[in-house]
Write an enzyme that holds these catalytic residues in place. Structure first.
Site, PDB file in Angstrom:
ATOM      1  N   CYS A 154      -8.424  -8.974  -2.686  1.00 13.11           N
ATOM      2  CA  CYS A 154      -7.375  -8.725  -1.704  1.00 13.11           C
ATOM      3  C   CYS A 154      -7.228  -9.956  -0.812  1.00 13.11           C
ATOM      4  O   CYS A 154      -8.208 -10.616  -0.471  1.00 13.11           O
ATOM      5  CB  CYS A 154      -7.732  -7.509  -0.847  1.00 13.11           C
ATOM      6  SG  CYS A 154      -6.637  -7.249   0.563  1.00 13.11           S
ATOM      7  N   PRO A 159      -0.940  -4.637   7.696  1.00 17.80           N
ATOM      8  CA  PRO A 159      -1.772  -3.683   8.442  1.00 17.80           C
ATOM      9  C   PRO A 159      -3.244  -4.089   8.466  1.00 17.80           C
ATOM     10  O   PRO A 159      -4.034  -3.465   9.173  1.00 17.80           O
ATOM     11  CB  PRO A 159      -1.582  -2.370   7.671  1.00 17.80           C
ATOM     12  CG  PRO A 159      -0.284  -2.522   6.964  1.00 17.80           C
ATOM     13  CD  PRO A 159      -0.229  -3.971   6.576  1.00 17.80           C
ATOM     14  N   ASN A 169       3.446  -9.041   7.002  1.00 20.29           N
ATOM     15  CA  ASN A 169       3.139  -8.480   8.333  1.00 20.29           C
ATOM     16  C   ASN A 169       2.095  -7.371   8.123  1.00 20.29           C
ATOM     17  O   ASN A 169       2.384  -6.179   8.212  1.00 20.29           O
ATOM     18  CB  ASN A 169       4.403  -7.904   8.971  1.00 20.29           C
ATOM     19  CG  ASN A 169       5.422  -8.958   9.340  1.00 20.29           C
ATOM     20  OD1 ASN A 169       5.962  -8.961  10.438  1.00 20.29           O
ATOM     21  ND2 ASN A 169       5.746  -9.859   8.418  1.00 20.29           N
TER      22      ASN A 169
END
EC number: 4.1.3.1
Length: 532
Positions: free
Chosen positions: A222, A384, A382
């Site tokens: 990730c 989380p 953007n």
């Protein structure tokens, strides 16, 4: 003559051609079904949406206030509801897209169950989700048009010519829910050939824009986790070429490629770059390697690897995993080189994965890229994964401190605390969050802003709110007050869930097919009538 009337005329001509055997066919009904199914294949969608993205990119180049936005989706229904909401509240889908997140595919769509974002999920799940999203968006078109057709019939029955003309105009000027999807292909799920094959599947499903990252496919992490491993530029450019060839083979000549660099947070590489002469691209990649320069074979231990970089012998720092380290502090330089190289070799847009949302940081890198590629544009996550509240409160704290303002009332390490929520610092931070996309697009070249995982979080939050009341002392009031009453008050179409699932479309089709003999579900005893 309107497009609607042209379709009726075309089917009427066909009916006349085939004679009595088509006597039961109503040309207007067939025309309605054609208009409700404007996009026949995924390639139709990919070509249509690619043209939209190219137009939007050109408009952004002329005016940076015209940036685009999207929200991530993990189910067709979620994507459909986003576009229905956009049309309801904003009256147009212009410059609003959808994002398909590989993270959410891994976490929510894999047959293996929830997985981390490491390309372990089935690669076909990505193209399947693209197809699903467009199936639901096309159904949204069909549903909205079906409501207009029913209203047109009602106006005719009432003899209201003015209303009939008004509804006819809405049909003729109907704006589709089908918008571009930026689709995440991770690191390509294998070598360049595997990337090409999956890209073809994604494009055939409707993708006009594919985002690919410069990590090692079998070591993929990730973007906001540690342990990321990048590949030499030649490996990444081969995959960009593979995606471009997939677009060209399928006739999507203006398909869009987003080249993502994870180099800012990636300190590792698996392979050295091939280099033919000092200063070439491979040599530049290798020049970032951490290690020690040596003078003789006496400096080499068993198992060590030595390469020639920048004209000197380098013994790269090697980990027990077999991976090699980059020099600390070289992340931004590697990002800039990645971006320039990608744009010079077939990519259309950039994605720089950062560790925080900071306009100044992004601008610093983009300014350097634009010294070489003046119209360089970014897609920006953007995410989380950022603590937006804490990050922006700390940015304001630091700015105020630099300006000489008194910040003694605040503890920088604890700015997330609820005790600061109504302070001037918190209000300033919230205002900077509100304008972040506008500011970053104007100052840092961000063409497209997306949130990767919004509905992952909203689904969890709304489910928690419902469950804690329903299974406690609220019972049905938790659902009625917190969900259904809000749907009614806010005009959420899903309150009539039978209609949303296509029941009224089915009723109309029954009438088309069987006439007065049609057995309809939407009669007086349908409880959905309680929501009129």
């Amino acid at each position: 003559m309107s497009a609607y009337q042209n379709e009726i005329k075309a089917v009427a001509a066909l009916k006349e051609k085939f004679g009595n055997t088509w006597s039961a066919i109503n040309p207007e009904y067939a025309a309605r079904m054609r208009i409700q199914n404007r996009f026949k294949t995924g390639l139709d969608i990919a070509k249509y949406t690619a043209a939209i993205m190219r137009k939007d990119m050109a408009e952004y180049d002329a005016d940076s206030s015209l940036y685009t936005q999207s929200l991530g989706c993990w189910h067709g229904f979620i994507g459909q509801q986003k576009l229905i909401s956009i049309k309801k509240h904003l009256k147009t889908t212009n410059k609003r897209y959808l994002y398909l997140s590989g993270w959410m595919v891994a976490a929510l769509r894999s047959d293996f169950g929830p997985l981390p974002d490491q390309s372990m999920h089935e690669k076909t799940a990505v193209s399947s989700l693209i197809e699903e999203l467009y199936t639901f968006l096309r159904q949204a078109d069909a549903r909205e048009l079906d409501l207009l057709f029913s209203a047109l019939d009602d106006a005719r029955k009432a003899g209201d010519k003015g209303k009939e003309a008004e509804i006819q105009a809405q049909i003729d000027n109907f704006e589709t829910h089908v918008v571009p999807i930026i689709a995440d292909i991770d690191a390509g799920f294998g070598n360049a050939e595997a990337t090409y094959l999956l890209a073809k599947q994604m494009i055939e499903a409707g993708a006009c824009c594919i985002q690919i990252e410069n990590q090692v496919s079998d070591e993929k992490q990730c973007g906001h986790q540690d342990g990321k491993v990048t590949v030499p530029h030649s490996d990444f450019l081969a995959k960009i070429n593979a995606v471009r060839y997939a677009f060209l083979e399928l006739g999507v000549d203006d398909g869009v490629i987003v080249a993502r660099t994870d180099s800012l947070g990636a300190g590792l590489t698996k392979n050295f770059a091939v280099t033919n002469e000092p200063g070439d691209l491979g040599d530049l990649y290798n020049s970032f390697l951490d290690g020690e320069y040596i003078n003789s074979a006496d400096d080499i231990d068993n198992g060590d690897v030595v390469i020639k970089a920048q004209g000197k012998l380098l013994k790269p720092k090697r980990l027990p995993s077999g991976l090699f380290c980059f020099k600390p502090g070289t992340g931004e330089d590697r990002v800039v080189l990645d971006c320039i190289t990608s744009l010079q070799n077939g990519a259309d847009l950039l994605w720089i994965e950062t560790e925080k949302p900071h306009v100044g940081q992004i601008k610093g890198m983009v300014d350097r890229i634009r010294e070489v590629i003046p119209n360089a544009k970014l897609v920006y996550n953007n995410s989380p994964s950022f603590n937006w509240t804490l990050n922006f409160r700390q940015q304001v704290f630091d700015a105020w401190a630099a300006e000489g303002k008194d910040v003694s009332a605040y503890d920088r390490a604890k700015l997330m605390s609820v005790e600061y929520d109504e302070t001037d610092l918190a209000k300033e931070a919230d205002e900077r969050i509100r304008t972040f996309q506008r500011d970053a697009s104007a100052q840092a070249g961000i063409f497209h802003h997306l949130i990767t995982l919004p509905t992952y979080h909203t689904a969890a939050l709304s489910t928690d709110n419902l469950a804690k009341g329903y299974f406690a002392d609220q019972g049905m009031l938790a659902y009625v007050k917190g969900v259904q009453r809000q749907e009614i008050r806010q005009g959420i179409a899903c309150v009539k869930h039978q209609n949303m699932a296509g029941s009224d479309i089915g009723d109309n089709h029954k009438e088309y097919f069987a006439g007065e003999a049609a057995l309809k579900a939407g009669g007086k005893d349908n409880t959905m009538n309680q929501f009129h």
